[in-house]
Design a protein around this motif. Sequence first.
Motif, PDB file in Angstrom:
ATOM      1  N   MET B   1       0.812  -1.220   0.000  1.00 57.89           N
ATOM      2  CA  MET B   1       0.000   0.000   0.000  1.00 57.89           C
ATOM      3  C   MET B   1       0.844   1.268   0.000  1.00 57.89           C
ATOM      4  O   MET B   1       2.046   1.232  -0.189  1.00 57.89           O
ATOM      5  CB  MET B   1      -0.951  -0.035   1.191  1.00 57.89           C
ATOM      6  CG  MET B   1      -2.352  -0.446   0.744  1.00 57.89           C
ATOM      7  SD  MET B   1      -3.569   0.024   1.933  1.00 57.89           S
ATOM      8  CE  MET B   1      -3.054  -0.862   3.344  1.00 57.89           C
ATOM      9  N   ALA B   2       0.210   2.313   0.346  1.00 55.20           N
ATOM     10  CA  ALA B   2       0.763   3.626   0.007  1.00 55.20           C
ATOM     11  C   ALA B   2       2.127   3.964   0.612  1.00 55.20           C
ATOM     12  O   ALA B   2       3.071   4.244  -0.095  1.00 55.20           O
ATOM     13  CB  ALA B   2      -0.236   4.688   0.409  1.00 55.20           C
ATOM     14  N   LEU B   3       2.219   3.918   1.918  1.00 52.75           N
ATOM     15  CA  LEU B   3       3.431   4.459   2.534  1.00 52.75           C
ATOM     16  C   LEU B   3       4.671   3.634   2.251  1.00 52.75           C
ATOM     17  O   LEU B   3       5.754   4.191   2.103  1.00 52.75           O
ATOM     18  CB  LEU B   3       3.249   4.503   4.050  1.00 52.75           C
ATOM     19  CG  LEU B   3       2.581   5.719   4.633  1.00 52.75           C
ATOM     20  CD1 LEU B   3       2.716   5.661   6.122  1.00 52.75           C
ATOM     21  CD2 LEU B   3       3.237   6.972   4.123  1.00 52.75           C
ATOM     22  N   SER B   4       4.463   2.332   2.209  1.00 49.04           N
ATOM     23  CA  SER B   4       5.586   1.420   2.259  1.00 49.04           C
ATOM     24  C   SER B   4       6.666   1.789   1.252  1.00 49.04           C
ATOM     25  O   SER B   4       7.851   1.739   1.552  1.00 49.04           O
ATOM     26  CB  SER B   4       5.099   0.009   2.014  1.00 49.04           C
ATOM     27  OG  SER B   4       3.753  -0.077   2.409  1.00 49.04           O
ATOM     28  N   SER B  10       9.502   8.089   4.752  1.00 46.44           N
ATOM     29  CA  SER B  10      10.090   7.353   5.883  1.00 46.44           C
ATOM     30  C   SER B  10      11.266   8.114   6.454  1.00 46.44           C
ATOM     31  O   SER B  10      11.428   8.216   7.670  1.00 46.44           O
ATOM     32  CB  SER B  10      10.559   5.977   5.434  1.00 46.44           C
ATOM     33  OG  SER B  10       9.472   5.238   4.970  1.00 46.44           O
ATOM     34  N   ILE B  13      10.002  11.012   8.502  1.00 44.42           N
ATOM     35  CA  ILE B  13       9.474  10.584   9.802  1.00 44.42           C
ATOM     36  C   ILE B  13      10.624  10.221  10.740  1.00 44.42           C
ATOM     37  O   ILE B  13      10.625  10.603  11.921  1.00 44.42           O
ATOM     38  CB  ILE B  13       8.495   9.411   9.626  1.00 44.42           C
ATOM     39  CG1 ILE B  13       7.265   9.874   8.841  1.00 44.42           C
ATOM     40  CG2 ILE B  13       8.072   8.847  10.979  1.00 44.42           C
ATOM     41  CD1 ILE B  13       6.290   8.783   8.511  1.00 44.42           C
ATOM     42  N   TRP B  56       1.020  13.131   2.351  1.00 47.14           N
ATOM     43  CA  TRP B  56       1.248  12.343   3.569  1.00 47.14           C
ATOM     44  C   TRP B  56       2.069  13.121   4.577  1.00 47.14           C
ATOM     45  O   TRP B  56       1.798  13.108   5.769  1.00 47.14           O
ATOM     46  CB  TRP B  56       1.991  11.038   3.253  1.00 47.14           C
ATOM     47  CG  TRP B  56       1.069   9.899   2.970  1.00 47.14           C
ATOM     48  CD1 TRP B  56       0.981   9.194   1.817  1.00 47.14           C
ATOM     49  CD2 TRP B  56       0.123   9.314   3.867  1.00 47.14           C
ATOM     50  NE1 TRP B  56       0.021   8.221   1.924  1.00 47.14           N
ATOM     51  CE2 TRP B  56      -0.520   8.277   3.180  1.00 47.14           C
ATOM     52  CE3 TRP B  56      -0.258   9.595   5.182  1.00 47.14           C
ATOM     53  CZ2 TRP B  56      -1.521   7.504   3.758  1.00 47.14           C
ATOM     54  CZ3 TRP B  56      -1.247   8.828   5.772  1.00 47.14           C
ATOM     55  CH2 TRP B  56      -1.869   7.789   5.050  1.00 47.14           C
ATOM     56  N   TYR B  60       1.182  14.183   8.376  1.00 47.80           N
ATOM     57  CA  TYR B  60       2.046  13.854   9.498  1.00 47.80           C
ATOM     58  C   TYR B  60       2.352  15.104  10.316  1.00 47.80           C
ATOM     59  O   TYR B  60       2.290  15.109  11.547  1.00 47.80           O
ATOM     60  CB  TYR B  60       3.338  13.213   8.997  1.00 47.80           C
ATOM     61  CG  TYR B  60       3.981  12.378  10.063  1.00 47.80           C
ATOM     62  CD1 TYR B  60       3.570  11.060  10.266  1.00 47.80           C
ATOM     63  CD2 TYR B  60       4.947  12.910  10.892  1.00 47.80           C
ATOM     64  CE1 TYR B  60       4.119  10.303  11.272  1.00 47.80           C
ATOM     65  CE2 TYR B  60       5.510  12.148  11.903  1.00 47.80           C
ATOM     66  CZ  TYR B  60       5.088  10.845  12.083  1.00 47.80           C
ATOM     67  OH  TYR B  60       5.630  10.105  13.086  1.00 47.80           O
ATOM     68  N   GLN B  88      -6.919   6.933  -1.880  1.00 48.09           N
ATOM     69  CA  GLN B  88      -7.031   6.687  -0.442  1.00 48.09           C
ATOM     70  C   GLN B  88      -6.403   7.842   0.336  1.00 48.09           C
ATOM     71  O   GLN B  88      -6.982   8.356   1.288  1.00 48.09           O
ATOM     72  CB  GLN B  88      -6.326   5.383  -0.067  1.00 48.09           C
ATOM     73  CG  GLN B  88      -6.672   4.948   1.343  1.00 48.09           C
ATOM     74  CD  GLN B  88      -5.482   4.403   2.109  1.00 48.09           C
ATOM     75  OE1 GLN B  88      -4.389   4.295   1.575  1.00 48.09           O
ATOM     76  NE2 GLN B  88      -5.711   4.070   3.358  1.00 48.09           N
TER      77      GLN B  88
END
Lengths: 123, 1002
Positions: B1-4, B10, B13, B56, B60, B88
Amino acid sequence: MGIRFILMVNKQGQTRLAQYYEYLTLEERRTLEGEIVRKCLARNEQQCSFVEHRTYKIVYRRYASLFFLVGVDNEENELAILEFIHLLVETMDRHFGNVCELDIMFHLEKAHFMLEEMFNKAL
Amino acid sequence: MALSGMRGLSVFISEIRNCQNKEQERLRVDKELGNIRTRFKNEKGLSPYEKKKYVWKMLYIFMLGYDVDFGHMEAVSLISAPKYPEKQVGYLVTSCLLNENHDFLRLAINTVRNDIIGRNETFQCLALTLVGNIGGREFAESLAPDVQKLLISSSCRPLVKKKAALCLLRLVRKNPDVVNVDGWSDRMAQLLDERNVGVLTSSMSLFVSLVSNNHEAYWSCLPKCVKVLERLARNLDVPQEYTYYGIPSPWLQVKTMRALQYFPTIEDPNTRRALFEVLQRVLMGTDVVKNVNKNNASHAVLFEALALVMHLDAEKEMMSQCVALLGKFIAVREPNIRYLGLENMTRMLMVTDVQDIIKRHQAQIITSLKDPDISIRRRALDLLYAMCDTSNAKDIVEELLQYLGTAEFAMREELALKAAILAEKFAPDLSWYVDVILQLIDKAGDFVSDDIWFRVVQFVTNNEDLQPYAALKAREYLDKPAIHETMMKVSAYLLGEYSHLLARRPGCSPKEIFGIIHEKLPTVSTPTISILLSTYAKILMHSQPADPELQNQIWAIFSKYETSIDAEIQQRAVEYFALSKKGAALMDILAEMPKFPERESSLIKKAEDTEADTAELSAIKSRAQQQASNALVVTGQQPANEPPQVTQLGMVKIPSINNLENNHVDQEVTQTNGTMGEVEPQNADILGDLLSPLAIEGPPGVSGTETLSEDGALALAPVGEQENAIKPVVDIAEKFHDLCVKDSGVLYEDPYVQIGIKAEWRGHQGRLVLFLGNKTTSSLDAVNAVILPPSHLKLELSSVPEIIPPRSQVQCPLDVVNLRPSRDVAVLDFSYKFGTNLVDNKLRIPAVLNKFFQPVTLSAEEFFPQWRSLAAPPLKLQEVVRGVRPMPLGEMANLLNSLRLIVSPGLDPNANNLVASTTFYSESTRSMLCLVRIETDPADRTQLRMTVASGDPTLTFELKEFIKEQLISIPTASTPPVPQQPQPTIQPISSSDPGALLAGLL
């Protein structure tokens, strides 16, 4: 009856996931989160899982370093919410394999998705 | 899915996570926001992947509590993306970031609708979730019919149906007037037949909401609910995936029972029997098990069943079973169950008559009042309050009083109020009531509002038997070394009225009573002094023919207060003095207070008010509120304390002449309020009015002032503590204070900007130069500086350039003309834009009273004739100042000198005193000599007596207040908002003060 917000917060009080079901301004959110986190994180294991704050009742549960906090109004079955939190955690466990703070941080979209899907239990 | 797949996200974050402190995190976030903003600006080059990634990041950052005020368009536009991952993100971020009133949402309605009526199930779900989460009016208007159609469509899969039910639920809840649910009872009944537990759960949620609005329409669904319960609890007919620790969907059970509680009764005997069978099974069959989760789930069901039984008012047998269960719960170790046990017992008391059975558990409940957990203590307090009646009031109230000694701040106020109400409602005898209230004042005086002691006075006045007892008690409390001010008020009143009844007891002669009360006078506040004066008058009256020594003492006090600055005190002193000269005729004039007419307790009303917003408000806030509600209760008219608060706020920011007028009006309102509320119309003869100490509450705006000064501080906070993203690197308050005694220095500084000030003063004129410096290498935009002048200053700021070039400084001259003496402060509203941040600061300009002083040194020959010629108020004012920051005399002299009040050593023969002088310049007063004398007490550095004289009443008053502020306030760095306090808060006080009124008239 109803859930007003769901928060996932780590031991340091940093928000890891926040979902509000009513509109609050950023400032209100920040204050609210700060107040609640300060209150709940100071409590120990021997104290109950419910905290009254302003017009909310906070039902919270701690898993290792992660706190799950659900804000409800007075017309809610507290234990049902408490177990909803656990069900959510079990579901996340099933997916991530022993879910931890990092899973939620780095897979925010999955965490949100699961929350949405589980939500019908609690609403 | 999306974030991976998104490395950039990443990394971001992780970086945020690695930030050592909030400051680093902020810098990182600011950098990222800048980056995203630039990327969005040239959107053309942005791939869907990149767009998704940035959105995203925005989410965040927003979650971390930073304002994200751009990029909403991009988030919304992702909704129309063809692929799931982008879509999404679009949906999710939109539902988090935007609220229902946001304009961009309108743009999305069509896309959302297309997704809802489209054929892609996952898209349908996303869209329904968004609509449910936002639930706005426009969504409801244009989409509700589609959602309803989906919910009842036969071709729709459970997955989508679930979402549709939840979506509709949220729309109904938020816009009950928009969503048309007429005729839905049949459809609802049909939905409740659903076999799929997931869909059934969602439908039940929707049903609860519909029934709660209008149960009449849904009678036909009632048997269906009972069927659902039978299916779950009795037949255990639930697929494996919907059982939770062996319990068939506890959430659905809970919800179904909740729905049933919205029906007033169940008429049909068969349905009723079936339901009670299920409930009985739940009540009996729930055991405590080891597994926490199972235990919680089964008890969730059990508590809901209890609530339902209570609601249906079952046969007495089942009721007592419930109480027995609850009694067991409140004694268990598990805190959650104990909490809920207490909570439900309280509820039970409200719906049925089970007082007697619950009383058996009183001891256990009192134990819970001492539980280490505040949540549980709160519940216990509520329960004790609810279960109290004449039979157990003594025990319960005494427990509450005992607990009051150790209770935490957060609960004290509620506790005190509840104890007072219970004591009043259920007092077995009145002397006990008096005992309780006096103890309450003694232990928690700060939390005992005036209502409470007014009530005691009423009771005592109306019950002759009680009078000697109450007077004796009051006398006993006065023996304590330190007593609360409220105690002082109530004892002084009671002793004034009734101490003659004690005359034969030791230590209770009029002289002794007077002595012990008068001993306390230096420690009490102005409103209490007026009560004490009445007490003295009464003592004098009761001891006719008076003991000459006592009489002289009291007369001396009256004549001393005849010159009081406080109008109320002054009036009392003058009148009592005159009256007391009348000798025996005094008896008729100052006779005992007549009985109060019976009236409803304002306390009880107030309790209802306070209960609404439980004790969680900060003490100040709730006290302010309480006072407002007092006014409401007592007078039944608009809370007169409220408006001044509002004008108060206005005044700080834009001082103008209007405020003065407002304050006159406000004061009048308070006055009428006071007189109307506190003095009964029956007591309408003038003397009754004057003598009633209760009248004090109102007149000189006393209570209002209290609220003001507290609330003023609160309202002010924004001026000091602006919520800018950019924080100043210097302490603004401290800098301001420095500049009050210096003529050049830094006024404000943050990472980007520095504002310096240089000033020259000549007579009543001054010229300031503001140096606005840009410390960064990029230019500052949208620079704006506006002066908010107080009415006594004429200020002219030359134009400020809109842009400050990098690393440069602009100078802006500011001309000041002082029109008349005032302590108000001019405010500079300074704002600029750096990057995305709009920084806005309100800075006080150090053009304060002492800037218009010219030092002057006087010899004894010059000083004393002047001093004597300015003999009396309003030209010469004297005040005892308490709470002075203790400092050696030398330091105080330096402080005065730094304010250009030049101390002349040796002028005053007493070495503990200071004499200072200066010349003040303004357009109205021209040059005016000011003289100051400060008498200190070497034994107690926190208080001093100050006398100020000048040829202008306003100036005298303002100067006196100004010096007082300097002596009392603590201009240190540690608490920036505090030093802010004195200047503006003084204003309302002064305007309810005769001196300031005078100033206003001039």
